[in-house]
Motif scaffolding. Sequence first.
Motif, PDB file in Angstrom:
ATOM      1  N   VAL A 126       0.874  -1.207   0.089  1.00  0.00           N
ATOM      2  CA  VAL A 126       0.021   0.265   0.037  1.00  0.00           C
ATOM      3  C   VAL A 126       0.749   1.434  -0.006  1.00  0.00           C
ATOM      4  O   VAL A 126       0.617   2.013  -0.741  1.00  0.00           O
ATOM      5  CB  VAL A 126      -0.959  -0.142   1.351  1.00  0.00           C
ATOM      6  CG1 VAL A 126      -1.746   1.540   1.447  1.00  0.00           C
ATOM      7  CG2 VAL A 126      -1.993  -1.230   0.900  1.00  0.00           C
ATOM      8  N   GLU A 127       1.801   1.397   0.877  1.00  0.00           N
ATOM      9  CA  GLU A 127       2.776   2.452   0.730  1.00  0.00           C
ATOM     10  C   GLU A 127       3.682   2.699  -0.434  1.00  0.00           C
ATOM     11  O   GLU A 127       3.624   3.828  -1.100  1.00  0.00           O
ATOM     12  CB  GLU A 127       3.877   2.314   1.802  1.00  0.00           C
ATOM     13  CG  GLU A 127       3.164   2.459   3.285  1.00  0.00           C
ATOM     14  CD  GLU A 127       2.622   3.738   3.484  1.00  0.00           C
ATOM     15  OE1 GLU A 127       3.073   4.817   2.748  1.00  0.00           O
ATOM     16  OE2 GLU A 127       1.360   3.797   4.288  1.00  0.00           O
ATOM     17  N   LEU A 128       3.885   1.366  -1.317  1.00  0.00           N
ATOM     18  CA  LEU A 128       4.496   1.557  -2.588  1.00  0.00           C
ATOM     19  C   LEU A 128       3.438   2.089  -3.490  1.00  0.00           C
ATOM     20  O   LEU A 128       3.671   3.200  -4.359  1.00  0.00           O
ATOM     21  CB  LEU A 128       4.798   0.135  -3.016  1.00  0.00           C
ATOM     22  CG  LEU A 128       5.459   0.000  -4.475  1.00  0.00           C
ATOM     23  CD1 LEU A 128       6.582   1.049  -4.660  1.00  0.00           C
ATOM     24  CD2 LEU A 128       5.620  -1.238  -4.927  1.00  0.00           C
ATOM     25  N   ILE A 129       2.299   1.639  -3.439  1.00  0.00           N
ATOM     26  CA  ILE A 129       1.089   2.023  -4.466  1.00  0.00           C
ATOM     27  C   ILE A 129       0.895   3.618  -4.089  1.00  0.00           C
ATOM     28  O   ILE A 129       0.830   4.588  -5.063  1.00  0.00           O
ATOM     29  CB  ILE A 129      -0.053   1.482  -4.075  1.00  0.00           C
ATOM     30  CG1 ILE A 129      -0.171   0.108  -4.772  1.00  0.00           C
ATOM     31  CG2 ILE A 129      -1.338   2.250  -4.943  1.00  0.00           C
ATOM     32  CD1 ILE A 129      -1.461  -0.813  -4.100  1.00  0.00           C
ATOM     33  N   LYS A 130       0.876   4.238  -2.953  1.00  0.00           N
ATOM     34  CA  LYS A 130       0.704   5.473  -2.432  1.00  0.00           C
ATOM     35  C   LYS A 130       1.869   6.327  -3.333  1.00  0.00           C
ATOM     36  O   LYS A 130       1.700   7.557  -3.714  1.00  0.00           O
ATOM     37  CB  LYS A 130       0.473   5.811  -1.039  1.00  0.00           C
ATOM     38  CG  LYS A 130      -0.791   5.386  -0.587  1.00  0.00           C
ATOM     39  CD  LYS A 130      -1.056   5.171   0.906  1.00  0.00           C
ATOM     40  CE  LYS A 130      -0.950   6.356   1.697  1.00  0.00           C
ATOM     41  NZ  LYS A 130      -1.013   6.372   2.966  1.00  0.00           N
TER      42      LYS A 130
END
Length: 140
Positions: A126-130
Amino acid sequence: MNMNLQEMNLIDLLSEKHLALRKKVTQMDPDNINKTESHILAVLEVHSMLSISEISRIINISRQGTHKSIQGLLSRGYVEAVEVAGNQRDKHIVLTPKGIESNRERLVIKKQLEQQIINKLGNTNVELIKALLKEDWLEN
């Protein structure tokens, strides 16, 4: 997993996920605010005070469509029209305390949905997507 998604390109995948998330937020919203109204309230939170024309440009829908949505928000007490000094023609739209509270409630819903996504995909993903979505990878 939905087999239709397997054949989609990046643009369509992002659109599908965006629509699905907006639908979930709308379904979970106790105020029954639609996505256009929600977008208007969010824009007003950032900009404090805007004319209908300015809102229309920001959310990229017709002035008539924006006006109709704002009329609904006005009648339900989420926004109000205020006089602007030196401008006899336009009134500006501002959030009421009810509109501010509604934005806060939707933020809680969005955080709940984000937590569900984290539980499914993992915090690192999720942090990568953000991080990727925050990058400037579109030409203007």
